[in-house]
Design a protein around this motif. Structure first.
Motif, PDB file in Angstrom:
ATOM      1  N   ALA A 268      -0.392  25.153  35.687  1.00 38.40           N
ATOM      2  CA  ALA A 268      -0.049  26.167  34.680  1.00 38.40           C
ATOM      3  C   ALA A 268       1.451  26.095  34.391  1.00 38.40           C
ATOM      4  N   ILE A 269       1.864  26.876  33.396  1.00 38.71           N
ATOM      5  CA  ILE A 269       3.280  26.925  33.017  1.00 38.71           C
ATOM      6  C   ILE A 269       3.690  28.379  32.881  1.00 38.71           C
ATOM      7  N   PHE A 270       4.783  28.742  33.559  1.00 38.84           N
ATOM      8  CA  PHE A 270       5.444  30.026  33.360  1.00 38.84           C
ATOM      9  C   PHE A 270       6.673  29.791  32.478  1.00 38.84           C
ATOM     10  N   VAL A 271       6.891  30.674  31.528  1.00 36.96           N
ATOM     11  CA  VAL A 271       8.135  30.648  30.761  1.00 36.96           C
ATOM     12  C   VAL A 271       9.033  31.745  31.321  1.00 36.96           C
ATOM     13  N   ARG A 272      10.177  31.370  31.867  1.00 36.71           N
ATOM     14  CA  ARG A 272      11.109  32.331  32.439  1.00 36.71           C
ATOM     15  C   ARG A 272      11.699  33.251  31.376  1.00 36.71           C
ATOM     16  N   GLY A 273      12.396  34.269  31.840  1.00 34.14           N
ATOM     17  CA  GLY A 273      13.021  35.198  30.917  1.00 34.14           C
ATOM     18  C   GLY A 273      14.057  34.544  30.029  1.00 34.14           C
ATOM     19  N   ASP A 274      14.699  33.450  30.515  1.00 34.48           N
ATOM     20  CA  ASP A 274      15.691  32.749  29.699  1.00 34.48           C
ATOM     21  C   ASP A 274      15.075  31.657  28.834  1.00 34.48           C
ATOM     22  N   GLY A 275      13.718  31.584  28.814  1.00 29.28           N
ATOM     23  CA  GLY A 275      13.036  30.632  27.948  1.00 29.28           C
ATOM     24  C   GLY A 275      12.738  29.286  28.578  1.00 29.28           C
ATOM     25  N   ARG A 276      13.171  29.073  29.815  1.00 27.30           N
ATOM     26  CA  ARG A 276      12.932  27.784  30.461  1.00 27.30           C
ATOM     27  C   ARG A 276      11.506  27.713  30.999  1.00 27.30           C
ATOM     28  N   PRO A 277      10.770  26.635  30.709  1.00 26.20           N
ATOM     29  CA  PRO A 277       9.412  26.493  31.255  1.00 26.20           C
ATOM     30  C   PRO A 277       9.447  25.995  32.700  1.00 26.20           C
ATOM     31  N   VAL A 278       8.497  26.466  33.489  1.00 26.57           N
ATOM     32  CA  VAL A 278       8.378  26.045  34.884  1.00 26.57           C
ATOM     33  C   VAL A 278       6.921  25.692  35.145  1.00 26.57           C
ATOM     34  N   ALA A 279       6.674  24.467  35.585  1.00 25.82           N
ATOM     35  CA  ALA A 279       5.317  24.044  35.932  1.00 25.82           C
ATOM     36  C   ALA A 279       4.964  24.615  37.307  1.00 25.82           C
ATOM     37  N   VAL A 280       3.840  25.318  37.393  1.00 25.42           N
ATOM     38  CA  VAL A 280       3.472  25.999  38.637  1.00 25.42           C
ATOM     39  C   VAL A 280       1.978  25.863  38.899  1.00 25.42           C
ATOM     40  N   ALA A 281       1.631  26.066  40.172  1.00 24.18           N
ATOM     41  CA  ALA A 281       0.256  26.355  40.583  1.00 24.18           C
ATOM     42  C   ALA A 281       0.289  27.783  41.128  1.00 24.18           C
ATOM     43  N   TYR A 282      -0.665  28.637  40.714  1.00 21.36           N
ATOM     44  CA  TYR A 282      -0.578  30.042  41.112  1.00 21.36           C
ATOM     45  C   TYR A 282      -1.948  30.589  41.489  1.00 21.36           C
ATOM     46  N   ALA A 283      -1.908  31.703  42.231  1.00 23.97           N
ATOM     47  CA  ALA A 283      -3.102  32.503  42.525  1.00 23.97           C
ATOM     48  C   ALA A 283      -2.706  33.964  42.377  1.00 23.97           C
ATOM     49  N   CYS A 284      -3.590  34.754  41.794  1.00 22.38           N
ATOM     50  CA  CYS A 284      -3.339  36.180  41.585  1.00 22.38           C
ATOM     51  C   CYS A 284      -4.558  36.956  42.083  1.00 22.38           C
ATOM     52  N   VAL A 285      -4.329  37.882  43.015  1.00 19.85           N
ATOM     53  CA  VAL A 285      -5.421  38.661  43.601  1.00 19.85           C
ATOM     54  C   VAL A 285      -5.082  40.143  43.508  1.00 19.85           C
ATOM     55  N   PRO A 286      -6.100  41.008  43.456  1.00 19.34           N
ATOM     56  CA  PRO A 286      -5.818  42.450  43.375  1.00 19.34           C
ATOM     57  C   PRO A 286      -5.253  42.982  44.688  1.00 19.34           C
ATOM     58  N   LEU A 287      -4.381  43.980  44.585  1.00 21.39           N
ATOM     59  CA  LEU A 287      -3.819  44.668  45.745  1.00 21.39           C
ATOM     60  C   LEU A 287      -4.703  45.874  46.044  1.00 21.39           C
ATOM     61  N   MET A 288      -5.516  45.759  47.107  1.00 20.09           N
ATOM     62  CA  MET A 288      -6.489  46.793  47.447  1.00 20.09           C
ATOM     63  C   MET A 288      -5.861  47.781  48.432  1.00 20.09           C
ATOM     64  N   GLU A 289      -5.980  49.088  48.118  1.00 28.04           N
ATOM     65  CA  GLU A 289      -5.575  50.153  49.025  1.00 28.04           C
ATOM     66  C   GLU A 289      -6.709  51.160  49.122  1.00 28.04           C
ATOM     67  N   LYS A 290      -6.516  52.209  49.926  1.00 20.98           N
ATOM     68  CA  LYS A 290      -7.619  53.153  50.165  1.00 20.98           C
ATOM     69  C   LYS A 290      -8.059  53.853  48.889  1.00 20.98           C
ATOM     70  N   ASP A 291      -7.158  53.976  47.925  1.00 26.60           N
ATOM     71  CA  ASP A 291      -7.500  54.630  46.658  1.00 26.60           C
ATOM     72  C   ASP A 291      -7.992  53.645  45.605  1.00 26.60           C
ATOM     73  N   GLY A 292      -8.221  52.390  45.998  1.00 27.03           N
ATOM     74  CA  GLY A 292      -8.688  51.386  45.050  1.00 27.03           C
ATOM     75  C   GLY A 292      -7.613  50.361  44.752  1.00 27.03           C
ATOM     76  N   VAL A 293      -7.761  49.651  43.641  1.00 21.91           N
ATOM     77  CA  VAL A 293      -6.801  48.624  43.240  1.00 21.91           C
ATOM     78  C   VAL A 293      -5.539  49.302  42.713  1.00 21.91           C
ATOM     79  N   GLN A 294      -4.407  48.996  43.333  1.00 21.13           N
ATOM     80  CA  GLN A 294      -3.143  49.610  42.953  1.00 21.13           C
ATOM     81  C   GLN A 294      -2.193  48.644  42.244  1.00 21.13           C
ATOM     82  N   GLY A 295      -2.569  47.400  42.152  1.00 18.94           N
ATOM     83  CA  GLY A 295      -1.702  46.393  41.534  1.00 18.94           C
ATOM     84  C   GLY A 295      -2.248  45.007  41.814  1.00 18.94           C
ATOM     85  N   ALA A 296      -1.354  44.019  41.819  1.00 17.22           N
ATOM     86  CA  ALA A 296      -1.781  42.635  42.055  1.00 17.22           C
ATOM     87  C   ALA A 296      -0.680  41.891  42.804  1.00 17.22           C
ATOM     88  N   ILE A 297      -1.099  40.860  43.529  1.00 17.44           N
ATOM     89  CA  ILE A 297      -0.184  39.974  44.252  1.00 17.44           C
ATOM     90  C   ILE A 297      -0.270  38.604  43.597  1.00 17.44           C
TER      91      ILE A 297
END
Length: 593
Positions: A268-297
């Motif tokens: 994948a490719i992330f575009v930084r805030g300054d516009g520079r592209p960065v080639a990356v491999a990533y994983a995104c999972v939900p942040l589970m807490e007692k009240d449910g999903v509160q965000g993501a990692i």
């Protein structure tokens, strides 16, 4: 980084709750319990009449508030303490069985958490003080007792003991919770240390895309100022989908939070805030807490070097395939060229023999006499004129000679292609640098013949150099082609000139120089000329990799040096210094000879 650590610690702490017991609740327990059940008393007094009087004082106006059991001696008291629970003990120090002080100590041992109130017949302050020091809650003189006083002392004694128990319990609870908090803090510190030491970047953000936590790897990859927490994800990066960077609200990271399912992408490719592209491999999972999903990692790693290695490997594979194809074609061309050369030499030799035969025949015919001879000579002359024999005799040798020269040139080019395109060796070997230059000149002829005259000044008896032949050939080709392009850009016409020379510098090194009279370079360009992806050529003409590769081959792989001397409008001279044997370590590009 201190601000980042504090923010991260705060984020961790906010997710921990410490339920602290309320002291007021504990302190009210005595009153609550007293309102639910009567106070249980044990009266230890050998005088039954006196015991009845004390019981009557306690019960006066509050008969249901107390239950009282009487023991005349220690044995009775010990038995009752074993059978029942009491809220307080009233002890007359006049109790027989080893004096009152001994009985007091025994009772304290039997009822450690029960308040004991000492009763005395006389106003003996010393005895009362000793009783309190021994563990009694209070002491009273019987002759001065009344019901209110006695009940008040009993109630206060019970409350003091229970208060002390509550305070002790609260202190133990606080100590226990402090141990838990310390253990949790240690665990959090370990987690933070692990997070900071990860090679992969880590971001934690909420459902609004607000970053709550980051580690050093993420900050190093995505931000020049190293500050990511408290910023919005869109300010830091945008994921590229279908060749367009998309916002957090329209992208898959927000879907991870809403749907509670993780995603990953190895390319994948992330575009930084300054516009520079960065080639990356990533994983995104939900942040589970007692009240449910509160965000993501979001965890990711930079794969730019890996992608470049893939491109280099692909390019190397293509070059190897082209080299093998060129070598195969050269081999296929070489055989018929040999036939042509051999046949041309045969025809040249046979033609000379035929010319000799024709001349000898004409000589013999001229010596004959008579009418038949005259007619034969006339017929031969007509045949010569019809065949244009003089023209053929004059031009056939020249045509044969030119054909032989062309076939020889083709044979030399084919041989150079075979040697130049031979698969590179992994180990160094002794190489004839002059021969490599001759092959490079032959192979690259089509690049420079239109724009320049190329001369070689190769030192005879140049020692063979221990090197990687294929990579040195690539360096030579790059330098010659660059020189041709520089002359083309300068538009020198018939005055374009390239000179390739070799010389031995000393016992350990040789120099290869490629000089041209092209456009030349400014000092600013010279400082960047060996940087990857830097090029002065127009789009499509150069990639900016050629001289960077040359530097890597010469400096990193051979321990040599490559430098350039150039002036705008005058031309350039590239100098390559190679050790004759193996070099233990490379020279930096700016090192002196």
């Amino acid at each position: 980084m201190a601000a980042t650590s504090n923010t991260a610690e705060t984020w961790f702490r906010q997710r921990v709750r410490y339920p602290v017991p309320k002291a007021k609740t504990l302190l009210k327990r005595t009153a609550q319990e007293g309102s639910k059940m009567p106070t249980r008393l044990l009266l230890v007094d050998p005088d039954c009449d006196e015991a009845e009087r004390i019981v009557a004082l306690i019960h006066r106006n509050e008969t249901d508030a107390y239950t009282i059991k009487h023991a005349q001696g220690f044995e009775d008291a010990e038995e009752l303490l074993g059978e029942h629970e009491f809220d307080a003990v009233l002890l007359d120090l006049a109790t027989p069985v080893g004096r009152g002080g001994a009985v007091l100590k025994k009772l304290i041992g039997l009822a450690a958490n029960t308040p004991i109130i000492v009763l005395t017949q006389t106003e003996d302050e010393t005895a009362g003080a000793m009783a309190v020091q021994a563990g009694a809650q209070d002491f009273l003189v019987k002759s001065r007792l009344n019901g209110d006083m006695l009940r008040r002392v009993i109630r206060y004694s019970i409350d003091r003991v229970r208060f002390r128990q509550d305070v002790d319990g609260l202190a133990r609870e606080i100590a226990h919770r402090k141990r838990i908090a310390d253990a949790l803090s240690d665990s959090q510190n370990r987690m933070m240390a692990i997070n900071e030491s990860l090679f992969e970047g880590v971001l934690v953000f909420d459902e609004s895309g607000h970053i709550a936590l980051s580690n050093r790897a993420a900050e190093r990859l995505l931000s020049d100022d190293g500050k990511l927490p408290s910023r919005d994800l869109d300010e830091v990066l945008r994921l590229v989908l279908d060749e367009q960077p998309i916002s957090f609200g329209a992208g898959p990271f927000r879907q991870v939070i809403h749907e509670g399912a993780g995603i990953q992408d190895e390319d994948a490719i992330f575009v930084r805030g300054d516009g520079r592209p960065v080639a990356v491999a990533y994983a995104c999972v939900p942040l589970m807490e007692k009240d449910g999903v509160q965000g993501a990692i979001l965890s990711f790693r930079d794969i730019g070097a890996f992608k470049q290695a893939q491109r280099d490997a692909l390019q190397s594979s293509k070059l190897a395939s082209v080299g093998q194809l060129a070598a195969g074609i050269a081999h296929e061309i070489n055989t018929p060229i040999q036939y042509i050369g051999d046949n041309l030499r045969f025809l040249s030799s046979a033609f000379q023999s035929l010319v000799g035969l024709i001349k000898r025949s004409e000589q013999l015919l001229s010596e004959l006499e008579g009418p038949a001879a005259v007619q034969a000579r006339a017929a031969l002359e007509r045949a010569r004129e019809q065949a244009d024999a003089d023209y053929l005799l004059e031009n056939i040798p020249a045509a044969t000679r030119q054909s032989l020269e062309g076939a020889g040139q083709v044979a030399r080019i084919v041989l150079a292609m075979k040697e130049f395109s031979h698969p590179g060796e992994r180990a160094k070997a002794e190489v004839d640098i002059n021969r490599s230059i001759e092959n490079t000149v032959a192979v690259s002829r089509n690049e420079w013949k239109q724009w320049a005259r190329l001369d070689t000044r190769l030192e005879e008896n140049l020692p063979r150099v221990n090197c990687l032949a294929g990579e040195i050939n690539q360096v030579l080709l790059n330098l010659v082609v660059n020189a041709a392009h520089a002359i083309e850009e300068a538009d020198r016409g018939a005055d374009g000139r390239i000179v390739v020379s070799t010389r031995r510098i000393d016992e350990d090194r040789i120099e290869i120089a490629v000089e041209d009279n092209g456009v030349g370079m400014t000092d600013t360009v010279k400082e960047q000329i060996f940087d990857p992806f830097f090029t002065t050529k127009r789009i499509g003409k150069g990639t900016g990799q050629g001289l960077a590769i040359c530097r890597d081959v010469i400096v990193a792989k051979h321990g040599g040096r490559i430098s350039v001397d150039s002036a705008p409008g005058v031309g350039s001279r590239f100098s390559v210094i190679l050790p004759i044997g193996d070099a233990e370590e490379g020279l930096a590009p700016g090192d002196d000879l």
